[in-house]
Design a protein around this motif. Structure first.
Motif, PDB file in Angstrom:
ATOM      1  N   ASN A 101       2.756   9.808  -0.793  1.00 16.34           N
ATOM      2  CA  ASN A 101       3.334   8.479  -0.996  1.00 16.34           C
ATOM      3  C   ASN A 101       2.656   7.413  -0.158  1.00 16.34           C
ATOM      4  OD1 ASN A 101       5.896   7.311  -2.405  1.00 16.34           O
ATOM      5  ND2 ASN A 101       6.091   9.518  -2.443  1.00 16.34           N
ATOM      6  N   LEU A 102       2.391   7.736   1.098  1.00 24.41           N
ATOM      7  CA  LEU A 102       1.761   6.763   1.986  1.00 24.41           C
ATOM      8  C   LEU A 102       0.339   6.440   1.526  1.00 24.41           C
ATOM      9  CD1 LEU A 102       3.049   8.051   5.458  1.00 24.41           C
ATOM     10  CD2 LEU A 102       3.854   6.077   4.148  1.00 24.41           C
ATOM     11  N   LEU A 103      -0.384   7.457   1.044  1.00 21.97           N
ATOM     12  CA  LEU A 103      -1.738   7.230   0.534  1.00 21.97           C
ATOM     13  C   LEU A 103      -1.714   6.342  -0.713  1.00 21.97           C
ATOM     14  CD1 LEU A 103      -3.294  10.812   0.942  1.00 21.97           C
ATOM     15  CD2 LEU A 103      -3.826   8.764   2.302  1.00 21.97           C
ATOM     16  N   ILE A 104      -0.750   6.607  -1.615  1.00 24.34           N
ATOM     17  CA  ILE A 104      -0.596   5.778  -2.816  1.00 24.34           C
ATOM     18  C   ILE A 104      -0.310   4.333  -2.427  1.00 24.34           C
ATOM     19  CG2 ILE A 104       0.786   5.376  -4.896  1.00 24.34           C
ATOM     20  CD1 ILE A 104       1.517   8.391  -4.764  1.00 24.34           C
ATOM     21  N   SER A 105       0.598   4.155  -1.453  1.00 29.83           N
ATOM     22  CA  SER A 105       1.015   2.810  -1.036  1.00 29.83           C
ATOM     23  C   SER A 105      -0.165   1.994  -0.528  1.00 29.83           C
ATOM     24  CB  SER A 105       2.090   2.913   0.061  1.00 29.83           C
ATOM     25  OG  SER A 105       3.201   3.625  -0.394  1.00 29.83           O
ATOM     26  N   VAL A 106      -0.978   2.595   0.330  1.00 29.58           N
ATOM     27  CA  VAL A 106      -2.143   1.895   0.879  1.00 29.58           C
ATOM     28  C   VAL A 106      -3.096   1.490  -0.247  1.00 29.58           C
ATOM     29  CG1 VAL A 106      -4.208   2.144   2.322  1.00 29.58           C
ATOM     30  CG2 VAL A 106      -2.013   3.007   3.136  1.00 29.58           C
ATOM     31  N   ALA A 107      -3.359   2.432  -1.179  1.00 27.50           N
ATOM     32  CA  ALA A 107      -4.266   2.155  -2.299  1.00 27.50           C
ATOM     33  C   ALA A 107      -3.726   1.037  -3.186  1.00 27.50           C
ATOM     34  CB  ALA A 107      -4.470   3.423  -3.129  1.00 27.50           C
ATOM     35  N   GLU A 108      -2.401   1.045  -3.452  1.00 28.73           N
ATOM     36  CA  GLU A 108      -1.818   0.038  -4.344  1.00 28.73           C
ATOM     37  C   GLU A 108      -1.709  -1.339  -3.689  1.00 28.73           C
ATOM     38  OE1 GLU A 108       0.724   2.302  -7.726  1.00 28.73           O
ATOM     39  OE2 GLU A 108       1.830   1.706  -5.949  1.00 28.73           O
ATOM     40  N   ILE A 109      -1.475  -1.369  -2.386  1.00 29.28           N
ATOM     41  CA  ILE A 109      -1.431  -2.666  -1.691  1.00 29.28           C
ATOM     42  C   ILE A 109      -2.812  -3.318  -1.740  1.00 29.28           C
ATOM     43  CG2 ILE A 109      -1.240  -3.767   0.582  1.00 29.28           C
ATOM     44  CD1 ILE A 109       1.081  -1.792   1.160  1.00 29.28           C
ATOM     45  N   ILE A 110      -3.845  -2.537  -1.446  1.00 31.56           N
ATOM     46  CA  ILE A 110      -5.224  -3.066  -1.511  1.00 31.56           C
ATOM     47  C   ILE A 110      -5.552  -3.506  -2.943  1.00 31.56           C
ATOM     48  CG2 ILE A 110      -7.681  -2.474  -1.271  1.00 31.56           C
ATOM     49  CD1 ILE A 110      -6.806  -0.524   0.990  1.00 31.56           C
ATOM     50  N   GLY A 111      -5.226  -2.633  -3.903  1.00 32.37           N
ATOM     51  CA  GLY A 111      -5.480  -2.948  -5.313  1.00 32.37           C
ATOM     52  C   GLY A 111      -4.684  -4.148  -5.791  1.00 32.37           C
ATOM     53  N   GLY A 112      -3.427  -4.259  -5.335  1.00 34.77           N
ATOM     54  CA  GLY A 112      -2.585  -5.387  -5.731  1.00 34.77           C
ATOM     55  C   GLY A 112      -3.105  -6.712  -5.217  1.00 34.77           C
ATOM     56  N   VAL A 113      -3.591  -6.720  -3.978  1.00 37.15           N
ATOM     57  CA  VAL A 113      -4.155  -7.944  -3.395  1.00 37.15           C
ATOM     58  C   VAL A 113      -5.449  -8.329  -4.124  1.00 37.15           C
ATOM     59  CG1 VAL A 113      -5.219  -8.930  -1.327  1.00 37.15           C
ATOM     60  CG2 VAL A 113      -3.105  -7.597  -1.126  1.00 37.15           C
ATOM     61  N   LEU A 114      -6.315  -7.337  -4.380  1.00 36.99           N
ATOM     62  CA  LEU A 114      -7.596  -7.602  -5.055  1.00 36.99           C
ATOM     63  C   LEU A 114      -7.407  -8.069  -6.498  1.00 36.99           C
ATOM     64  CD1 LEU A 114      -9.768  -4.594  -3.781  1.00 36.99           C
ATOM     65  CD2 LEU A 114      -9.930  -6.989  -3.072  1.00 36.99           C
ATOM     66  N   SER A 115      -6.396  -7.525  -7.179  1.00 37.55           N
ATOM     67  CA  SER A 115      -6.182  -7.870  -8.590  1.00 37.55           C
ATOM     68  C   SER A 115      -5.187  -9.003  -8.787  1.00 37.55           C
ATOM     69  CB  SER A 115      -5.686  -6.643  -9.356  1.00 37.55           C
ATOM     70  OG  SER A 115      -4.402  -6.245  -8.895  1.00 37.55           O
ATOM     71  N   ASN A 116      -4.479  -9.392  -7.703  1.00 36.87           N
ATOM     72  CA  ASN A 116      -3.428 -10.415  -7.750  1.00 36.87           C
ATOM     73  C   ASN A 116      -2.261  -9.982  -8.646  1.00 36.87           C
ATOM     74  OD1 ASN A 116      -2.307 -12.907  -6.950  1.00 36.87           O
ATOM     75  ND2 ASN A 116      -2.963 -13.880  -8.849  1.00 36.87           N
ATOM     76  N   SER A 117      -1.975  -8.674  -8.641  1.00 37.57           N
ATOM     77  CA  SER A 117      -0.906  -8.132  -9.487  1.00 37.57           C
ATOM     78  C   SER A 117       0.373  -7.929  -8.678  1.00 37.57           C
ATOM     79  CB  SER A 117      -1.346  -6.799 -10.098  1.00 37.57           C
ATOM     80  OG  SER A 117      -0.236  -6.146 -10.688  1.00 37.57           O
TER      81      SER A 117
END
Length: 299
Positions: free
Chosen positions: A23-39
């Protein structure tokens, strides 16, 4: 505590720990991805995942503490710590849900462009990791409310990852940017629905409410059919945790029996309660014309 029970608890604990790390690994990946994609939906899924990482970690700690033996300070042991953990996890999810609604409404009012490709790739990675965590806890979730709370968190994550993937496809191919906050609201509503069930069950247990499915009036009728029993009153039934049902009552006998004569009556009562009503912890106080208050529930 049996070796078999300790082994099962240890296995559950190991699975919870692995699910926490995922879960923690997913969270880090999605936060980075969310900021980069503005999603926003990807960031909301990341926050949901982060809360679930915390939830599974709390569940893991509670699982460890619950295995401690009873002592003079905690005569019932530490099993109820898992109920407290499930309650705390549900409260966290409620707060997150309302935060997601707030952010989604702002995005609906002022839509922003989203990079669908990044959103799509990160959401697919999140889906795979969530599926792995769900499969880890699936079996244990049917046996333990603490594990069930963590499992529902992860199942919600899996479904929201699917929703984010659908959103990513619509944004990437058709530039439908308003779908992002709509998916966020759908995720929030799903979280609220699942959280309410856990919250209701944990509150019932913590308030020592009568366990679901237990009919006290039927129990009274069953016990008062025993020839030596005149009346049962001052009845209490509660869950110590999601597995153990406790029952206590006063039994008014028809005759002034000797203590040794009540052993057989006690055994019959225990057998009825266990076999017919699935009650595994019984405390009985025998009386003869002692209590003035003969109401089943003591006022």
């Amino acid at each position: 505590m049996s070796h078999h029970h300790e082994h099962n608890a240890g296995v559950r604990g190991s699975r919870l720990l692995v699910a926490t790390v995922l879960n923690l690994l997913i969270s880090v990946a999605e936060i980075i991805g969310g900021v980069l994609s503005n999603s926003l939906s990807l960031i909301s899924d990341a926050l949901h995942n982060l809360s679930d990482g915390l939830a599974t970690f709390i569940a893991w700690i509670a699982n460890r503490i619950s295995q401690r033996p009873s002592n003079t300070k905690r005569t019932f042991g530490y099993k109820r710590i898992e109920i407290l953990a499930a309650f705390f996890n549900a409260l966290i999810l409620l707060v997150i849900s309302f935060y997601l609604f707030y952010e989604a409404v702002l995005r609906i009012i002022e839509p922003e462009p989203v990079k669908g490709k990044i959103m799509l790739i990160v959401a697919m990675v999140g889906l795979l990791a969530n599926l792995a965590a769900v499969l880890l806890l699936r079996t244990d979730s049917k046996k333990n409310i603490n594990i069930k709370a963590a499992y529902l968190h992860l199942l919600g994550d899996t479904l929201t990852s699917v929703a984010v993937i659908i959103g990513g496809i619509l944004i990437y191919f058709f530039e439908i940017f308003w779908i992002d906050p709509i998916i966020t609201i759908i995720i929030g509503l799903y979280i609220l629905k699942e959280t309410w069930e856990i919250l209701k069950q944990t509150i019932d247990i913590l308030m020592q409410g009568t366990p679901a499915g237990l009919d006290l009036e039927l129990i009274r009728l069953d016990l008062e059919q025993i020839p030596e029993v005149n009346n049962i009153h001052h009845v209490h039934a509660w869950n110590l945790d999601d597995q153990s049902v406790h029952f206590e009552c006063h039994i008014d006998l028809k005759e002034d029996n000797r203590l040794s004569e009540t052993e057989g009556i006690h055994s019959r009562i225990e057998r009825i309660l266990k076999e017919k009503h699935h009650i595994n912890h019984v405390t009985i106080q025998f009386e003869f014309q002692r209590c003035d208050d003969k109401n089943m529930i003591h006022q």
